[in-house]
Design an enzyme around this catalytic site. Sequence first.
Site, mmCIF file in Angstrom:
data_model
loop_
_atom_site.group_PDB
_atom_site.id
_atom_site.type_symbol
_atom_site.label_atom_id
_atom_site.label_comp_id
_atom_site.label_asym_id
_atom_site.label_seq_id
_atom_site.Cartn_x
_atom_site.Cartn_y
_atom_site.Cartn_z
ATOM 1 N N GLY A 170 0.810 -1.216 0.000
ATOM 2 C CA GLY A 170 0.000 0.000 0.000
ATOM 3 C C GLY A 170 0.838 1.257 0.000
ATOM 4 C CG ASP A 171 3.980 1.993 2.946
ATOM 5 O OD1 ASP A 171 3.211 2.819 3.461
ATOM 6 O OD2 ASP A 171 4.616 1.158 3.613
ATOM 7 C CG HIS A 172 6.021 0.580 -3.093
ATOM 8 N ND1 HIS A 172 6.303 -0.560 -2.386
ATOM 9 C CD2 HIS A 172 7.192 1.259 -3.179
ATOM 10 C CE1 HIS A 172 7.587 -0.578 -2.073
ATOM 11 N NE2 HIS A 172 8.145 0.520 -2.534
#
Length: 399
Positions: A170-172
């Site tokens: 999700g960070d990316h």
Amino acid sequence: MLLEGVKVVELSSFIAAPCCAKMLGDWGAEVIKIEPIEGDGIRVMGGTFKSPASDDENPMFELENGNKKGVSINVKSKEGVEILHKLLSEADIFVTNVRVQALEKMGIAYDQIKDKYPGLIFSQILGYGEKGPLKDKPGFDYTAYFARGGVSQSVMEKGTSPANTAAGFGDHYAGLALAAGSLAALHKKAQTGKGERVTVSLFHTAIYGMGTMITTAQYGNEMPLSRENPNSPLMTTYKCKDGRWIQLALIQYNKWLGKFCKVINREYILEDDRYNNIDSMVNHVEDLVKIVGEAMLEKTLDEWSALLEEADLPFEKIQSCEDLLDDEQAWANDFLFKKTYDSGNTGVLVNTPVMFRNEGIKEYTPAPKVGQHTVEVLKSLGYDEEKINNFKDSKVVRY
């Protein structure tokens, strides 16, 4: 390069905001990453993932921080904030994931500096958004994106425990969204000279990604799905003769059923009114899954791949991360690349997922050591050697 001449200042840690700044650096922007005196917390996380985490070889840090200059500044000190302001005065984009309360204590929250730097694009990763009861809660990929955003529940097998999710996923995507928003704001700045506040939250990114399932949930579409009782028997996973798994994606049931039945040698399905059209099939999904499942066990994954490719039907083999390290399609398109570390070891890293045919891929600059460019950057801001040494002695900076 596309963003040549664009200056980015990054005050962030871990993955979401750093990967945004790295994308901008990959596309030609000058990125100055500010780390605390002890360095970005991700520098020491490698061991958690059975990965090296030394100054000479640190792939987790490298993945998010190549194509940047690195300075180490104590921004909690008066002098450190002064240096930060000098950097911001020259920047086009400021990328951060520091929480609003902490930025306010430093005097650099958006509302505190927007008039001082009217052309600055202030790009921030948040956990849960700017408003609401969770606006001040720390947000991480595992929590705000996967857990609260419904992603963990969507990838579990129905009736089992929630999945232990892939770190950084999700960070990316949040970082990619922030990069896109920052560039939209940069376009506005080119036309008007005015900056903008750009925010992306991990929670919203998950909701956006889950949009199809969230909007259909109000009409009775349920998650998680069991692979044995999916929306369609032609849109689920099956085990092959060799124990490997295949994903079918025949999203147009009526169009592709006949061709698929011929491939698996089960053409009698087409004569059965329970299965031969989508309207009746939805009432007999589990039965047809069993029929297809038995058929798929008759051949290996490679054998099915050849037959399905010949029939031009959508499918894919299910791969592991280990498989991807040797994926010829990934290597043919430069999705992956090899880097030799100072340790002498060579490892595989992942390229930013946007390709420009005419620009190509920027020559890679390794991620900086802690404070590697502190002196260079401070001198460019007008500080002399004596002042810089005093900063070091008083632990305002590190180099």
